[in-house]
Design an enzyme around this catalytic site. Sequence first.
Site, PDB file in Angstrom:
ATOM      1  N   LYS A 124       0.993  -1.252   0.089  1.00  0.00           N
ATOM      2  CA  LYS A 124      -0.064  -0.095   0.188  1.00  0.00           C
ATOM      3  C   LYS A 124       0.853   1.168   0.077  1.00  0.00           C
ATOM      4  CE  LYS A 124      -4.250   0.667   0.186  1.00  0.00           C
ATOM      5  NZ  LYS A 124      -5.645  -0.406  -0.352  1.00  0.00           N
ATOM      6  N   ASP A 164      -7.012   4.290  -4.392  1.00  0.00           N
ATOM      7  CA  ASP A 164      -7.580   3.880  -3.260  1.00  0.00           C
ATOM      8  C   ASP A 164      -8.296   5.311  -3.010  1.00  0.00           C
ATOM      9  OD1 ASP A 164      -7.550   1.689  -0.832  1.00  0.00           O
ATOM     10  OD2 ASP A 164      -7.349   3.874   0.190  1.00  0.00           O
TER      11      ASP A 164
HETATM   12  O1  2IT Z   1      -8.146  -1.907  -0.744  1.00  0.00           O
HETATM   13  C1  2IT Z   1      -7.983  -2.230  -2.297  1.00  0.00           C
HETATM   14  O2  2IT Z   1      -7.991  -3.394  -2.362  1.00  0.00           O
HETATM   15  C2  2IT Z   1      -7.570  -1.394  -3.217  1.00  0.00           C
HETATM   16  N1  2IT Z   1      -7.667  -0.336  -3.062  1.00  0.00           N
HETATM   17  C3  2IT Z   1      -7.508  -1.766  -4.741  1.00  0.00           C
HETATM   18  C4  2IT Z   1      -6.030  -2.313  -4.908  1.00  0.00           C
HETATM   19  C5  2IT Z   1      -5.502  -2.713  -6.110  1.00  0.00           C
HETATM   20  O3  2IT Z   1      -4.432  -2.961  -6.423  1.00  0.00           O
HETATM   21  O4  2IT Z   1      -6.158  -2.740  -7.002  1.00  0.00           O
END
Ligand code: 2IT
Length: 445
Positions: A124, A164
Amino acid sequence: MNVEEILSNLEAKHPGEKEYLQAVKEVLLSVKDVYNQHPEFEKAKIVERMVEPDRVISFRVTWVDDKGEVQNNLGYRVQFNNAIGPYKGGIRFHASVNLSILKFLGFEQTFKNALTTLPMGGAKGGSDFSPRGKSDAEIMRFCQAFMLQLWRNLGPDRDVPAGDIGVGGREVGYMFGMYKRLVNEHTGTFTGKGLEFGGSRIRPEATGFGACYFVRNMLKTKGMDFKGKKVAVSGFGNVAWGAVTKATQLGAKVVTISGPDGYIYDPDGISGDKIDYMLQLRATGDDIVEPYATKYPGATFFPGKRPWEQPVDIAMPCATQNEVSKEDADNIVKNKVACIAEVSNMGCTPEAIDTFIANKMMYAPGKAVNAGGVATSGLEMSQNAMHLSWPGTEVDERLHNIMNDIHEQCVKYGTEPDGYINYMKGANIAGFMKVAHAMMGQGVI
Ligand code: 2IT
């Protein structure tokens, strides 16, 4: 070491990182019994390795605003675990972003991605940059400055970011554009890209759609479905939009959405052009839902409140972490809500979850319910790697199958002797076992 000792060591090592410690605690307490049945995990110190990110990249992002003033923000990428595949997870731009929040999200992402059945590790990233009220040019300059710092750590087989909170198609496009320019390669290093440059069909809808497919499976275990049900949704961003769209298509009536300013109750249901209006409201960048009640006078705006006080059949928190408190949970129990599906990451506080489980309510955690978003990102990676673009029907069918599979894993690992499905336990154990086995198979590294 037992999980309690590991937890207290972690608390001592990272005091004050409350969201991170909350997420780790939930998982470790859920997997305690299976962990104790696997002495080989303890010997290899699997849990001690799994709870710490592989690497944290932290940097300064300097950019110039429209007034010509120099602005500084903090930027991060938490590469949590790549035992199952390349680091994968979204980027969040919000004033509240700090290391604790990104570590919690990266940790959760690792298990969520494991549940999707696709080969993706967990990561993240983000910044305390607030997109609220920023011009398009400011957003672009910020995204470019952010990428100038991060690009060396990314790659289609290394680390693949996405969106996100505060990061949608526009921001992904700006970041990808800069990334592409710096590496001089057009690879699938971001997901959530525009359709014209490697994005996947259904990706914008996927988190909300997948959540509804999951809820449909939950309801089915009790012989129920969406038809005629009243649904409370929180948030009004991309995820809420997808959930409102699909729940409405499946015959439900969605009666609430919310923003940081309060919530909207629309007794007629949020459907048709009202769903499109959600996107317009989001695009203003003001981050408020109140104007909905001006545009649609049948609706009421409740300032400073959350929608969980409304009597509904299904609650789908789609906003942010810890948005359902113990008090909200008590209201949900009182209102006899049939199903609580967390669509936001860690949407419910531990006390709220305890309340649902103590009352044997149908409750499922974000890492299972919202996994359709990242799963479809995984499908975007596949399409990019094959230099192909699948039709929407194919992506949607795969998304269906993945959500069914995740539901099955939850049932398999979470069904208690009395038949109650503890989805939290099921999701945590299924995710943990997969990550643990993947780490064991690759030796001590
Ligand atoms: O929390 C999540 O799963 C997302 N923000 C999507 C992450 C993604 O790599 O598509």
